[in-house]
Motif scaffolding. Structure first.
Motif, PDB file in Angstrom:
ATOM      1  N   SER A   1      -5.902  -4.418   0.895  1.00 18.30           N
ATOM      2  CA  SER A   1      -6.565  -4.767   2.155  1.00 18.30           C
ATOM      3  C   SER A   1      -6.236  -6.207   2.540  1.00 18.30           C
ATOM      4  CB  SER A   1      -8.073  -4.590   2.018  1.00 18.30           C
ATOM      5  OG  SER A   1      -8.576  -5.478   1.046  1.00 18.30           O
TER       6      SER A   1
ATOM      7  N   THR B   1       0.828  -1.199   0.000  1.00 19.01           N
ATOM      8  CA  THR B   1       0.000   0.000   0.000  1.00 19.01           C
ATOM      9  C   THR B   1       0.863   1.249   0.000  1.00 19.01           C
ATOM     10  OG1 THR B   1      -1.839  -1.082   1.128  1.00 19.01           O
ATOM     11  CG2 THR B   1      -1.693   1.316   1.320  1.00 19.01           C
TER      12      THR B   1
ATOM     13  N   THR C   1      -4.003   0.589  -2.712  1.00 21.58           N
ATOM     14  CA  THR C   1      -4.347   0.166  -1.365  1.00 21.58           C
ATOM     15  C   THR C   1      -4.654  -1.323  -1.385  1.00 21.58           C
ATOM     16  OG1 THR C   1      -5.272   2.344  -0.850  1.00 21.58           O
ATOM     17  CG2 THR C   1      -5.866   0.524   0.608  1.00 21.58           C
TER      18      THR C   1
END
Length: 118
Positions: A117, A90, A115
Motif C-alpha cells: 500500500s 504488488t 500487496t
C-alpha cells in the motif's frame, strides 16, 4: 512434487517481507529455483533465480538491490527477502523449480499474494 509458497501479505511502501517456498517430492539440491510474479492484468514476469548450489543468482532490473534470493538445501526451502517494497511490487508471487541443466521450469507453486500500500 509440491512447491508451497508462503509469507505474503499486506505491507506499507518501504516495508519488508520474506517469502518462503518449501519443496517436497523432488531432489531439491539438483534444482535451480526461481521466483516470478504476476500483477493483475499483466503477464507473469521473472523476479529472481538461484542455482542449485546457490553459486549463481540473478534478478530482474526492477528488484535488483532491493530483493535477495537464498536457499537452504537442508530444509528444501528457497527464500525471497523483499526490502524497500513499492506499490508496483504488488502481485501474486510464485516459486518454480528448474532441473539442473534444463531450460524450462519443471514445477510451479500456487503463489502467495503480496500487496504493497502507498
Amino acid at each position: 512434487v509440491q512447491l508451497q509458497a508462503s509469507g505474503g501479505g499486506l505491507v506499507q511502501a518501504g516495508g519488508s517481507l520474506r517469502l518462503s517456498c518449501a519443496a517436497s517430492g523432488l531432489s531439491f539440491g539438483t534444482y535451480g529455483m526461481g521466483w516470478f510474479r504476476q500483477a493483475p492484468g499483466k503477464e507473469r514476469e521473472f523476479v529472481a533465480f538461484i542455482s542449485w548450489s546457490a553459486g549463481i543468482t540473478s534478478y530482474a532490473d526492477s528488484v535488483e538491490a532491493r530483493f535477495a534470493i537464498s536457499r537452504d538445501n537442508a530444509k528444501n526451502t528457497v527464500y525471497l527477502q523483499m526490502n524497500s517494497l513499492k506499490p508496483e511490487d504488488t502481485a501474486v508471487y510464485y516459486c518454480a523449480a528448474l532441473k539442473r541443466g534444463g531450460r524450462n521450469y519443471d514445477y510451479w507453486g500456487k503463489g502467495t499474494q503480496v500487496t504493497v500500500s502507498s
